[in-house]
Design a protein around this motif. Structure first.
Motif, mmCIF file in Angstrom:
data_model
loop_
_atom_site.group_PDB
_atom_site.id
_atom_site.type_symbol
_atom_site.label_atom_id
_atom_site.label_comp_id
_atom_site.label_asym_id
_atom_site.label_seq_id
_atom_site.Cartn_x
_atom_site.Cartn_y
_atom_site.Cartn_z
ATOM 1 N N VAL A 22 0.794 -1.072 0.003
ATOM 2 C CA VAL A 22 -0.065 0.034 -0.028
ATOM 3 C C VAL A 22 1.038 1.075 -0.093
ATOM 4 O O VAL A 22 1.777 1.319 0.997
ATOM 5 C CB VAL A 22 -0.951 0.096 1.300
ATOM 6 C CG1 VAL A 22 -1.913 1.080 1.233
ATOM 7 C CG2 VAL A 22 -1.687 -1.220 1.201
ATOM 8 N N CYS A 23 0.794 1.940 -1.244
ATOM 9 C CA CYS A 23 1.643 3.306 -1.123
ATOM 10 C C CYS A 23 0.829 4.188 -0.339
ATOM 11 O O CYS A 23 -0.260 4.206 0.144
ATOM 12 C CB CYS A 23 1.734 3.670 -2.579
ATOM 13 S SG CYS A 23 2.628 5.033 -2.981
ATOM 14 N N HIS A 24 1.851 5.407 0.066
ATOM 15 C CA HIS A 24 1.023 6.350 0.723
ATOM 16 C C HIS A 24 0.055 7.333 -0.023
ATOM 17 O O HIS A 24 -0.643 7.921 0.594
ATOM 18 C CB HIS A 24 2.366 7.395 1.359
ATOM 19 C CG HIS A 24 3.124 7.884 0.241
ATOM 20 N ND1 HIS A 24 3.032 8.745 -0.800
ATOM 21 C CD2 HIS A 24 4.331 7.461 -0.227
ATOM 22 C CE1 HIS A 24 3.872 8.971 -1.720
ATOM 23 N NE2 HIS A 24 4.976 8.138 -1.444
ATOM 24 N N CYS A 25 0.299 6.931 -1.327
ATOM 25 C CA CYS A 25 -0.906 7.534 -2.216
ATOM 26 C C CYS A 25 -2.203 6.944 -2.091
ATOM 27 O O CYS A 25 -3.151 7.290 -2.643
ATOM 28 C CB CYS A 25 -0.462 7.820 -3.530
ATOM 29 S SG CYS A 25 -0.369 6.208 -4.512
ATOM 30 N N GLY A 26 -2.261 5.608 -1.453
ATOM 31 C CA GLY A 26 -3.280 4.874 -1.234
ATOM 32 C C GLY A 26 -3.448 3.776 -2.413
ATOM 33 O O GLY A 26 -4.132 2.644 -2.314
ATOM 34 N N ALA A 43 8.350 3.026 -7.280
ATOM 35 C CA ALA A 43 8.238 3.980 -8.688
ATOM 36 C C ALA A 43 7.122 4.943 -8.546
ATOM 37 O O ALA A 43 6.955 5.725 -9.605
ATOM 38 C CB ALA A 43 7.775 2.748 -9.623
ATOM 39 N N HIS A 44 6.650 5.125 -7.300
ATOM 40 C CA HIS A 44 5.705 6.159 -7.322
ATOM 41 C C HIS A 44 6.066 7.125 -7.661
ATOM 42 O O HIS A 44 7.131 7.985 -7.541
ATOM 43 C CB HIS A 44 5.260 6.463 -5.782
ATOM 44 C CG HIS A 44 4.296 7.554 -5.342
ATOM 45 N ND1 HIS A 44 2.897 7.436 -5.218
ATOM 46 C CD2 HIS A 44 4.465 8.679 -5.311
ATOM 47 C CE1 HIS A 44 2.494 8.635 -5.228
ATOM 48 N NE2 HIS A 44 3.395 9.574 -5.259
ATOM 49 N N PRO A 45 5.200 8.449 -8.632
ATOM 50 C CA PRO A 45 3.786 8.016 -9.065
ATOM 51 C C PRO A 45 3.562 6.838 -10.137
ATOM 52 O O PRO A 45 2.484 6.705 -10.366
ATOM 53 C CB PRO A 45 3.137 9.489 -9.294
ATOM 54 C CG PRO A 45 4.332 9.925 -9.907
ATOM 55 C CD PRO A 45 5.578 9.467 -9.146
ATOM 56 N N GLY A 47 2.598 4.140 -12.393
ATOM 57 C CA GLY A 47 1.836 2.932 -12.054
ATOM 58 C C GLY A 47 0.820 2.914 -10.981
ATOM 59 O O GLY A 47 0.401 1.951 -10.541
ATOM 60 N N HIS A 48 0.830 4.169 -10.433
ATOM 61 C CA HIS A 48 -0.048 4.309 -9.147
ATOM 62 C C HIS A 48 -1.552 4.889 -9.420
ATOM 63 O O HIS A 48 -2.110 4.902 -8.133
ATOM 64 C CB HIS A 48 0.744 5.120 -7.994
ATOM 65 C CG HIS A 48 1.808 4.115 -7.466
ATOM 66 N ND1 HIS A 48 2.123 4.154 -6.227
ATOM 67 C CD2 HIS A 48 2.740 3.411 -8.090
ATOM 68 C CE1 HIS A 48 3.244 3.545 -6.036
ATOM 69 N NE2 HIS A 48 3.450 2.965 -6.793
ATOM 70 N N GLU A 49 -1.807 5.273 -10.486
ATOM 71 C CA GLU A 49 -3.403 5.421 -10.570
ATOM 72 C C GLU A 49 -3.989 4.257 -10.413
ATOM 73 O O GLU A 49 -3.792 3.317 -10.648
ATOM 74 C CB GLU A 49 -3.269 6.070 -12.120
ATOM 75 C CG GLU A 49 -2.669 7.488 -12.401
ATOM 76 C CD GLU A 49 -1.082 6.977 -12.760
ATOM 77 O OE1 GLU A 49 -0.949 6.034 -12.842
ATOM 78 O OE2 GLU A 49 -0.467 7.922 -12.776
HETATM 79 ZN ZN ZN Z 1 1.898 5.987 -4.914
#
Ligand code: ZN
Lengths: 66, 355
Positions: A22-26, A43-45, A47-49
């Motif tokens: 779980v990334c800090h962006c959710g 790798a954030h961001p 592939g994190h959409e």
């Molecule tokens: Zn992220």
């Protein structure tokens, strides 16, 4: 429990061999390989959409409205 | 390239080790001499006379000054040479480096790096070690292995089941899923393993008096490079903390390690066990000290073997990482980042600034 603004969490899914990152962006990502999972988190961001239901994430196409 | 993270605080000793005798210890390859002034202040100076490199630790104290045991060059507690034998003029360059030092939580911390970058507020805390609400036993074992191997060892406690069976290891440790949290900005790694219904290892059965199965929580909190905390909670099965955070029916043990590189291939392995029960009970203290030392020495034996293997292996050996290594991988990444940051000159802004 850590509470900073940039905390990555990785849960070992109970009774499985899978890891849930779980990334800090959710954004979330599952993997059976901690090295691959860390590569994804860091790798954030990229592939994190959040992908639409059933679709695989294609970042360059999902910038709007997500 | 060095494998040390410079410009960081490291535990150099317990406060009790430093007194009115000159005390040598090498930290990150730097020989340092420690002593206490007559007023009780701890001092850390480079352990080499500027004249002919004689170890100042092989010298003697005259009040708060060190008189070199070879030719009598004399240094004050700031490292400034105040007397040169046979001449009145003291060369301007006659001084030995002194190390910024903080005494806190029973440890003596030294700053290895550029003096003007040392910020005492960044020394991480282990308050239990110096808290009257806890009773602490502690020690230090020399490890003939690089510090990275000890970090790997401590970041994954599933090895307890195999290496420390009968002491702190039980089958559940290796088989309970874990949650790993990594604070990228503050550079802290937190690994939780909460066992709801576990066998009670002798380490805790004998010290707490609990009979039967337990709820056992292990929460690792690693502040790289040096300080490792293991928050351990033991309670009868089903006993949980209250909603307000109080936890009167559980036993708490704070296990603290300080991982201080001595050389590229050796490490000072500081360990301490603080408990909030059986306070002052000498028998429990003796048992926990002996048990934990035994556990530490089991690790030392294994890591000393591993060091020889690593030293002799070909370059580029590919390890295999599995789920239990999630936290260890994050630790390696932070250490790599800290090593690179520690090499940069002070003027260059750091990529990751602690807030
Ligand atoms: Zn992220």
């Amino acid at each position: 429990m850590l509470h900073g603004d940039t905390v990555h969490r990785i849960h070992w899914v109970l009774n499985t061999d899978r890891l849930l990152g779980v990334c800090h962006c959710g954004a979330e990502h599952e993997s059976e390989d901690p090295v691959e999972l860390w590569d994804w988190l860091l790798a954030h961001p990229d592939g994190h959409e959040r992908p639409p239901a059933g679709g695989s994430p294609r970042p360059e196409r999902q910038l709007a409205g997500v | 390239m060095t494998t040390f993270a410079r410009n960081q605080w490291y535990v150099a000793a317990y406060g009790r080790e430093i007194g009115r005798e000159l005390f040598p210890r090498t930290i990150l390859g730097e020989p340092i001499v420690f002593y206490r002034t007559e007023a009780g202040e701890a001092v850390a100076l480079a352990d080499r006379c500027v004249h002919r490199r004689y170890p100042l630790s092989e010298s003697r104290l005259d009040g708060d000054r060190i008189v070199c045991g070879y030719h009598g060059f004399t240094y004050d507690q700031s490292g400034t040479c105040v007397s040169v034998p046979g001449q009145g003029r003291i060369p301007r360059t006659a001084r030995v480096p002194s190390y910024p030092l903080v005494e806190q939580d029973s440890f003596v911390w030294v700053w290895i790096g550029d003096r003007d970058r040392a910020d005492p507020a960044l020394v991480p805390r282990a308050p239990w070690l110096d808290d009257p609400a806890y009773t602490t036993v502690s020690g230090m074992e020399p490890l003939a292995a690089r510090y990275e191997l000890l970090v790997d060892n401590l970041m994954d406690l599933s090895h307890e089941t195999y290496l420390h069976g009968g002491y702190i290891g039980t089958p559940e440790v290796a088989n309970t899923p874990i949650t790993t949290e990594v604070d990228e900005e503050n550079e802290i790694i937190y690994v939780s393993r909460h066992m709801a219904d576990a066998e009670c290892p002798s380490f805790y059965a004998k010290s707490t008096g609990i009979e039967g199965r337990i709820t056992r929580w292990q929460d690792i909190e690693y502040h790289p490079p040096c300080l490792y905390l293991l928050h351990s909670r033991i309670a009868p099965v089903g006993v949980l903390p209250n909603d307000d955070g109080t936890d009167p029916d559980a036993f708490h043990v704070e296990v603290v390690y300080a991982i201080t590189p001595e050389t590229e291939h050796s490490t000072h392995d500081f360990w301490a066990v603080a408990r909030d029960f059986a306070l002052g009970d000498e028998e429990v203290s003796a048992f926990l000290a002996e048990s934990n030392r035994t556990v530490v020495l089991q690790d030392v034996t294994a890591l000393d073997i591993l060091e020889k293997v690593v030293e002799n292996e070909r370059d580029g050996y590919q390890e295999l990482s599995v789920n239990i290594d999630t936290g260890g991988l994050a630790a390696r990444r932070f250490l790599k980042r800290m090593i690179e940051r520690g090499e940069r000159p002070a003027a260059e802004p750091a990529a990751a600034v602690r807030t």
